[in-house]
Design an enzyme around this catalytic site. Structure first.
Site, short mmCIF file in Angstrom:
data_model
loop_
_atom_site.label_atom_id
_atom_site.label_comp_id
_atom_site.label_asym_id
_atom_site.label_seq_id
_atom_site.Cartn_x
_atom_site.Cartn_y
_atom_site.Cartn_z
N SER A 238 1.05 -0.75 -0.31
CA SER A 238 -0.09 0.01 -0.06
C SER A 238 0.69 1.47 -0.20
O SER A 238 2.03 1.38 -0.02
CB SER A 238 -0.53 0.04 1.28
OG SER A 238 -0.22 0.05 2.44
N LYS A 239 0.57 2.31 0.41
CA LYS A 239 1.23 3.71 -0.01
C LYS A 239 1.85 4.16 1.42
O LYS A 239 3.19 4.53 0.65
CB LYS A 239 0.26 5.00 -0.09
CG LYS A 239 -1.18 5.23 -1.28
CD LYS A 239 -1.52 6.55 -1.76
CE LYS A 239 -2.54 6.46 -2.56
NZ LYS A 239 -3.62 6.88 -2.47
N ARG A 240 1.72 3.06 1.88
CA ARG A 240 2.84 2.73 3.21
C ARG A 240 4.52 2.75 2.57
O ARG A 240 4.88 3.25 3.40
CB ARG A 240 2.03 1.98 4.45
CG ARG A 240 1.53 3.31 5.86
CD ARG A 240 1.05 1.43 6.21
NE ARG A 240 0.33 1.05 6.23
CZ ARG A 240 0.85 -0.33 6.97
NH1 ARG A 240 2.23 -0.68 7.15
NH2 ARG A 240 1.06 -1.68 5.75
N GLY A 242 5.62 3.14 -0.16
CA GLY A 242 6.28 3.80 -0.98
C GLY A 242 4.92 3.89 -2.62
O GLY A 242 3.81 4.23 -2.04
#
Ligand code: GLU
Length: 466
Positions: A238-240, A242
């Site tokens: 997920s965005k976490r 990268g």
């Protein structure tokens, strides 16, 4: 039989790296077998689907080189067919109208929970023969109560589902719109899809889809569920972790071929080889070699591959890509392909490459203070002056001669070549890093080299670092 696969994104946001990999596997499978790869835009959620998101997905696929056959199918335009399929199922006794209200459904679930059972629709409208006028209803699939449904998955093997666990699925909502499982089955069948390749997050839908195919009297396609991509910590990427959107990779300066190579290896393997051209991938790809467990995203490996592809690329093929990141006017400056050739070895991304190329086209306005402090001493000035007067009279200005001049001056002064090369580098580029100094100056040309060195000496003598 022509193998026909598809990619069926919902256009509600970006093209996710996981979606891109699913598309790639589906594309590779079709291309490997000389089949067709189709595109279906699942835009039935009218609230969340936008034409812009569709464009982003199509653009991302084009950039990755995943070409599709024919025109994309828009699911929202096929609602009449979906409703017809539901009607066919009612007629054949495989589906029925359910008039239960929200309150009734809630009470039913409450009672099931109280009795310690899993809340699920109990099929109470299955045998209803009346059709109360004006009362809203949904259409439900009459799912078998006993037995098992087996999904023969090309990646995961046979996955067995107990039919008792599957309640009567809603096919049409009370506003007449189809639900995901009905639409997907009707569309995959109409498009003649032979192999459904998709993320394993859809596995739980598959037994329902198998039952729908059977009830509609349609051949069941083969399925291949691709395990998800995890971040380095083992949770869903997920965005976490990268960048997840394909556009982000594009903007960060990755080459599509490198990303395709990386994504192909993320979950698929062929011995312990890492580097595959597109043609090799098409030749070698097989769903049977896709791993059953989630693959971990490895940024370093992607960077390594990208650097490799950059290094091996023909410099002229990178010109347009580098221009996207250069933000400089190259007219009057050295040939960009030649500049690229000097930087390919040392760049991990197109952004790094463009950053390294910029000074060839934009004169430095400031000089890296730390580098100046380190490389400019009392004895630097006479070396620079000797260099300036040596090249002023040079008949031809090329890499070998520049090298000779620097070597000669340093030898005479009894110092290493870095004592002159570094100050020159700082004055012409603004900082302590550039391709080999002789090549750098050759590319800049004598006039530009002289101008930059003179200007730089003047500024630094006045104590102007920036
Ligand atoms: N539209 C679904 C999604 O974006 C994919 C459906 C499918 O592949 O069957 O997740």
């Amino acid at each position: 039989m022509t193998i026909r696969t598809r990619f069926a994104p919902s256009p509600t946001g970006m093209l996710h790296i996981g979606g891109a990999r699913t598309a790639l596997f589906s594309w590779l499978y079709a291309r490997h077998h000389g089949g067709e790869f189709l595109l279906r835009i699942e835009d039935t959620d009218r609230q969340r689907s936008t034409p812009e998101a569709t464009e982003v997905i199509l653009d991302g696929l084009r950039w990755l080189g995943l070409d599709w056959d024919g025109e994309p199918v828009f699911q929202s335009q096929r609602q009449a067919e979906h409703v017809m399929a539901a009607e066919q199922l009612i007629e054949s006794g495989h589906a029925y109208r359910c008039y239960c209200t929200q309150d009734e459904l809630e009470a039913m679930r409450e009672a099931q929970r109280a009795a310690g059972r899993k809340p699920m629709y109990d099929g109470r409208c299955r045998h209803r023969s009346d059709q109360p006028q004006g009362k809203p209803y949904v259409v439900r699939f009459r799912s078998p109560d006993v037995g098992q449904t087996v999904v023969h998955d090309l990646v995961l093997g046979d996955v067995v589902f107990d039919n008792a666990e599957l309640d009567d699925l809603i096919l049409l909502r009370s506003d007449g719109t189809p639900t995901y499982n009905l639409a997907v089955v009707a569309d995959d069948a109409a498009m003649g899809i032979t192999h459904v390749v998709r993320g394993s997050d859809h596995l739980n839908n598959t037994p329902r889809q198998v039952q729908l195919y059977q009830a509609l009297g349609l051949p069941v396609p083969k399925f291949a569920h691709i395990p998800l991509i995890h971040g380095p910590d083992g949770s869903k990427m997920s965005k976490r972790h990268g960048a997840v959107a394909i556009t982000e990779y594009r903007e960060a300066g990755y080459l599509p071929d490198a990303l395709v190579n990386y994504l192909a290896r993320l979950g698929w393997s062929h011995g312990d080889e890492e580097v595959f051209s597109r043609d090799e991938l098409i030749e070698l790809f097989d769903l049977r070699q896709v791993g059953k467990t989630a693959a971990r995203f490895d940024q370093q490996k992607l960077d390594w591959l990208n650097a490799l592809y950059l290094r091996q690329a023909n410099p002229s093929s990178l010109v347009d890509e580098v221009l996207r990141f250069l933000h400089a006017d190259i007219a009057g400056g050295p040939d960009l392909a030649e500049v690229i050739a000097t930087l390919q070895e040392r760049s991990r991304t197109l952004v790094e490459l463009a950053d390294g190329a910029r000074f060839f086209y934009v004169r430095p306005e400031q000089y890296d203070a730390k580098a100046v402090k380190k490389h400019f001493r009392e004895d630097t000035w006479p070396l620079l002056e000797a260099f300036v007067s040596a090249i002023e009279d040079m008949a031809s200005f090329d890499r070998e001669r520049v090298h000779e001049v620097i070597r000669g001056i340093c030898e005479q002064a009894g110092v290493g070549m870095g004592k002159l090369a570094q100050p020159i580098r700082i004055l012409v580029s603004g900082g302590p890093v550039s391709p080999p100094i002789d090549k750098t100056l050759e590319l800049l040309g004598r006039d530009e080299t002289l101008l930059r060195i003179r200007k730089g000496m003047e500024r630094l003598r006045q104590g102007l670092l920036s």
